[in-house]
Design an enzyme around this catalytic site. Structure first.
Site, PDB file in Angstrom:
ATOM      1  N   ARG A  85      16.772  -6.202  40.189  1.00 40.88           N
ATOM      2  CA  ARG A  85      15.688  -7.101  40.607  1.00 40.88           C
ATOM      3  C   ARG A  85      15.381  -8.109  39.518  1.00 40.88           C
ATOM      4  NH1 ARG A  85      11.582  -3.731  43.043  1.00 40.88           N
ATOM      5  NH2 ARG A  85      12.929  -4.023  44.821  1.00 40.88           N
ATOM      6  N   TYR A  86      15.147  -7.616  38.311  1.00 39.95           N
ATOM      7  CA  TYR A  86      14.860  -8.510  37.189  1.00 39.95           C
ATOM      8  C   TYR A  86      16.186  -8.858  36.526  1.00 39.95           C
ATOM      9  CZ  TYR A  86      10.389  -6.070  37.827  1.00 39.95           C
ATOM     10  OH  TYR A  86       9.264  -5.503  38.348  1.00 39.95           O
ATOM     11  N   ARG A  89      17.287  -6.209  33.600  1.00 39.14           N
ATOM     12  CA  ARG A  89      17.235  -4.747  33.701  1.00 39.14           C
ATOM     13  C   ARG A  89      17.544  -4.256  35.111  1.00 39.14           C
ATOM     14  NH1 ARG A  89      12.404  -7.402  32.909  1.00 39.14           N
ATOM     15  NH2 ARG A  89      10.429  -6.448  33.515  1.00 39.14           N
ATOM     16  N   CYS A  98      14.343  16.567  42.970  1.00 31.52           N
ATOM     17  CA  CYS A  98      13.266  16.810  42.011  1.00 31.52           C
ATOM     18  C   CYS A  98      12.868  18.277  42.130  1.00 31.52           C
ATOM     19  CB  CYS A  98      12.031  15.978  42.354  1.00 31.52           C
ATOM     20  SG  CYS A  98      12.111  14.286  41.805  1.00 31.52           S
ATOM     21  N   CYS A 102       6.210  15.852  44.577  1.00 30.83           N
ATOM     22  CA  CYS A 102       4.829  15.398  44.395  1.00 30.83           C
ATOM     23  C   CYS A 102       4.378  14.774  45.707  1.00 30.83           C
ATOM     24  CB  CYS A 102       4.750  14.364  43.285  1.00 30.83           C
ATOM     25  SG  CYS A 102       5.515  14.915  41.754  1.00 30.83           S
ATOM     26  N   CYS A 105       4.596  10.970  46.383  1.00 30.66           N
ATOM     27  CA  CYS A 105       5.875  10.381  45.966  1.00 30.66           C
ATOM     28  C   CYS A 105       6.154   9.035  46.630  1.00 30.66           C
ATOM     29  CB  CYS A 105       7.001  11.358  46.322  1.00 30.66           C
ATOM     30  SG  CYS A 105       8.647  10.756  45.925  1.00 30.66           S
ATOM     31  N   ARG A 107       9.076   7.726  46.822  1.00 30.29           N
ATOM     32  CA  ARG A 107      10.372   7.810  47.496  1.00 30.29           C
ATOM     33  C   ARG A 107      10.380   8.984  48.477  1.00 30.29           C
ATOM     34  NH1 ARG A 107      12.781   6.446  42.027  1.00 30.29           N
ATOM     35  NH2 ARG A 107      12.479   4.195  41.971  1.00 30.29           N
ATOM     36  N   ASP A 267       1.573   2.889  45.703  1.00 31.65           N
ATOM     37  CA  ASP A 267       2.352   2.051  46.624  1.00 31.65           C
ATOM     38  C   ASP A 267       2.033   2.401  48.077  1.00 31.65           C
ATOM     39  OD1 ASP A 267       3.858   0.623  44.676  1.00 31.65           O
ATOM     40  OD2 ASP A 267       5.167   2.360  44.403  1.00 31.65           O
ATOM     41  N   ASP A 304       3.101  -2.868  42.303  1.00 28.07           N
ATOM     42  CA  ASP A 304       4.514  -3.165  42.536  1.00 28.07           C
ATOM     43  C   ASP A 304       4.549  -3.873  43.881  1.00 28.07           C
ATOM     44  OD1 ASP A 304       7.213  -3.289  42.107  1.00 28.07           O
ATOM     45  OD2 ASP A 304       7.438  -1.156  41.668  1.00 28.07           O
ATOM     46  N   LYS A 311       6.932  -5.808  39.701  1.00 25.64           N
ATOM     47  CA  LYS A 311       5.643  -5.327  39.208  1.00 25.64           C
ATOM     48  C   LYS A 311       4.813  -6.475  38.633  1.00 25.64           C
ATOM     49  CE  LYS A 311       7.699  -0.879  38.039  1.00 25.64           C
ATOM     50  NZ  LYS A 311       9.145  -1.199  38.218  1.00 25.64           N
TER      51      LYS A 311
HETATM   52  C1  LIG Z   1      10.138  -0.827  37.547  1.00 21.05           C
HETATM   53  C2  LIG Z   1      11.459  -1.399  37.709  1.00 21.05           C
HETATM   54  C3  LIG Z   1      12.175  -1.856  36.600  1.00 21.05           C
HETATM   55  C4  LIG Z   1      11.617  -1.772  35.193  1.00 21.05           C
HETATM   56  O1  LIG Z   1      10.516  -2.585  35.033  1.00 21.05           O
HETATM   57  P1  LIG Z   1       9.670  -2.592  33.691  1.00 21.05           P
HETATM   58  O2  LIG Z   1       8.467  -3.427  34.063  1.00 21.05           O
HETATM   59  O3  LIG Z   1      10.502  -3.211  32.636  1.00 21.05           O
HETATM   60  O4  LIG Z   1       9.320  -1.189  33.361  1.00 21.05           O
HETATM   61  C5  LIG Z   1      13.411  -2.399  36.814  1.00 21.05           C
HETATM   62  N1  LIG Z   1      13.937  -2.505  38.053  1.00 21.05           N
HETATM   63  C6  LIG Z   1      13.260  -2.105  39.144  1.00 21.05           C
HETATM   64  C7  LIG Z   1      13.875  -2.267  40.479  1.00 21.05           C
HETATM   65  C8  LIG Z   1      12.006  -1.518  39.010  1.00 21.05           C
HETATM   66  O5  LIG Z   1      11.349  -1.085  40.088  1.00 21.05           O
END
Ligand SMILES: *Cc1c(COP(=O)(O)O)cnc(C)c1O
Length: 341
Positions: A85-86, A89, A98, A102, A105, A107, A267, A304, A311
Site C-alpha cells: 500500500r505504502y 513498506r 493464532c 481475539c 479481530c 481479520r 476497524d 485505518d 492509516k
Molecule cells: C499498517 C500497515 C503497514 C505499516 O504501516 P506503519 O504506519 O508504518 O506501521 C504497511 N502496510 C499495510 C498494508 C498496513 O496495513
C-alpha cells in the site's frame, strides 16, 4: 489449545449467559485460547471480554454495520499474501493461525477458512516481488501470528530478507508474548531473531492486566536479542476506553521497555462493531493522556481508512490560528501565543 466448551469449563467457570453465547456463537465465530490466557481470564474481567464469545457478535446490527475486509487488504494484494500500500513498506501475511482468537479481530473473515500457512512457493513469490521492488525498505510480517510458524519457514523468510540490502527493517507483529509468553522463550526462535538483525517486534497488549511477570520475561528475551519492541493497542469499548486504564497500560509498557506505537481505532469489521468507541471519545482520552504522560509513553491514535486509504494518525487539538498567530494550549490548560515567524 482450548477449543471446546467442556475444555474451557474445566479451567474457567462460565455464567449461564456466557455458556449460551459460547454455544450459539462458536459455530459462526469459533473459540480458541491458550491455557495461559484462560488462566488470566479468571483474574481479569477485561481479558474475559477479549476471549469469550458474546451474543453481540452475531447481533443483526453488529453484523450489518461491518464488512469482512473493510481495509481492502485482499484487493490491494500484489502477489498472494502480500499487500503493498505504502511505497516503502509491505505487509506479508504468513498464516491465519493464532493461538487465541481475539473477539475484536480485524481479520475475523479468515476464521472460517481452514488454517493456512504460507507455502514455500508463496514465500518465494513474495520474496521475488520484494527483490524486484527496491523501494521496499520495511517488511511487516503478520498473520495470524508469525511466531506460530514452523521455525524453518520463519527462518527462510527472515534470512532471505536479511540478504536484501534495500530491506532495512523487518517487523514481526505478534500477540504471542501476551497470550502465550512461554512460547517466546525458545532458544532457537530467539537465536533466529538475533541472527536476522533487522527484526523489530510489534506486540499487542490491550490492557494492563496482560502485563504479567511471564509477559515481561518474554519481552525481556526479545529485547536481549536486539529487537526493539513496540506495541499496538486497539481501543476497545468496555475494555480499555478510559483514561485510567490506558494511562496504566502505557506506563506499565514503558516500564518493561515496550514503546507504545499505535492505538488503533476499532476497524468497522463485521461481527466486531460492538467493541467500537467513537473517534470523538478516543481523542478526548488522548488529550487527557497528553497532559499526564510523556509522549514517549503515548502511541499514535490512528484510524485505518476503510477502502484501503491507509492509516491516519490523529492528534487532539492543542492549538488554533487567529490573525496569523498561533494559540497553544499547555499541559495544564493555559493558553499562550506564538507569532508564526
Ligand atoms: C499498517 C500497515 C503497514 C505499516 O504501516 P506503519 O504506519 O508504518 O506501521 C504497511 N502496510 C499495510 C498494508 C498496513 O496495513
Amino acid at each position: 489449545m482450548i477449543k471446546t466448551l467442556s475444555e474451557l469449563e474445566e479451567l474457567l467457570p462460565l455464567s449461564p449467559e456466557e455458556k449460551e453465547a459460547f454455544e450459539r456463537v462458536s459455530s459462526v465465530y469459533p473459540f480458541s485460547s491458550s491455557e495461559y490466557y484462560i488462566r488470566l481470564a479468571r483474574k481479569s474481567e477485561a481479558v474475559r471480554k477479549m476471549v469469550l464469545p458474546s451474543l453481540e457478535e452475531i447481533d443483526e446490527d453488529v453484523q450489518s454495520a461491518g464488512e469482512d475486509d473493510p481495509l481492502n487488504e485482499e484487493r490491494d494484494s500484489k502477489v498472494p499474501n502480500l499487500t503493498h500500500r505504502y511505497p516503502d513498506r509491505v505487509l506479508l501475511i504468513t498464516t491465519n493461525y493464532c493461538p487465541v482468537l481475539c473477539r475484536y479481530c480485524m481479520r475475523k473473515r479468515n476464521w472460517k477458512r481452514p488454517t493456512f500457512t504460507i507455502s514455500e512457493d508463496e514465500v518465494e513469490g513474495a520474496l521475488s516481488y520484494i527483490r524486484s521492488n527496491p523501494q521496499v525498505r520495511d517488511v511487516l510480517i503478520s498473520g495470524g501470528d508469525p511466531l506460530t510458524l514452523p521455525l524453518d519457514l520463519l527462518e527462510k523468510v527472515l534470512l532471505e530478507l536479511k540478504k536484501l540490502p534495500h530491506v532495512e527493517v523487518v517487523r514481526i507483529g505478534t500477540r504471542v508474548p501476551v497470550v502465550d509468553p512461554e512460547r517466546v522463550l525458545r532458544r532457537d526462535l530467539l537465536f533466529l531473531i538475533e541472527r536476522s538483525e533487522k527484526v523489530w517486534v510489534n506486540t499487542h497488549f490491550n490492557h494492563p492486566d496482560e502485563i504479567t511477570p511471564e509477559a515481561k520475561e518474554a519481552v525481556r528475551a526479545l529485547l536481549k536479542c536486539g529487537a526493539p519492541v513496540n506495541n499496538q493497542t486497539v481501543l476497545l469499548k468496555g475494555i480499555n476506553d478510559s483514561v485510567e486504564t490506558l494511562e496504566k497500560l502505557f506506563r506499565n509498557l514503558q516500564k518493561i521497555k515496550v514503546r507504545p506505537y499505535y492505538l488503533f481505532h476499532c476497524d468497522p469489521v463485521k461481527g466486531v462493531i460492538h467493541f467500537s468507541t467513537s473517534i470523538t471519545r478516543g481523542l478526548e482520552i488522548l488529550k487527557e493522556l497528553f497532559k499526564r504522560l510523556s509522549p514517549l509513553a503515548i502511541p499514535y491514535y490512528a484510524v485505518d481508512g476503510p477502502g484501503g486509504y491507509g492509516k491516519v494518525p490523529l492528534l487532539p487539538h492543542r492549538f488554533r490560528v487567529e490573525n496569523g498567530k498561533y494559540l497553544f494550549e499547555s499541559f495544564n490548560g493555559k493558553w499562550f501565543v506564538m507569532e508564526d515567524r
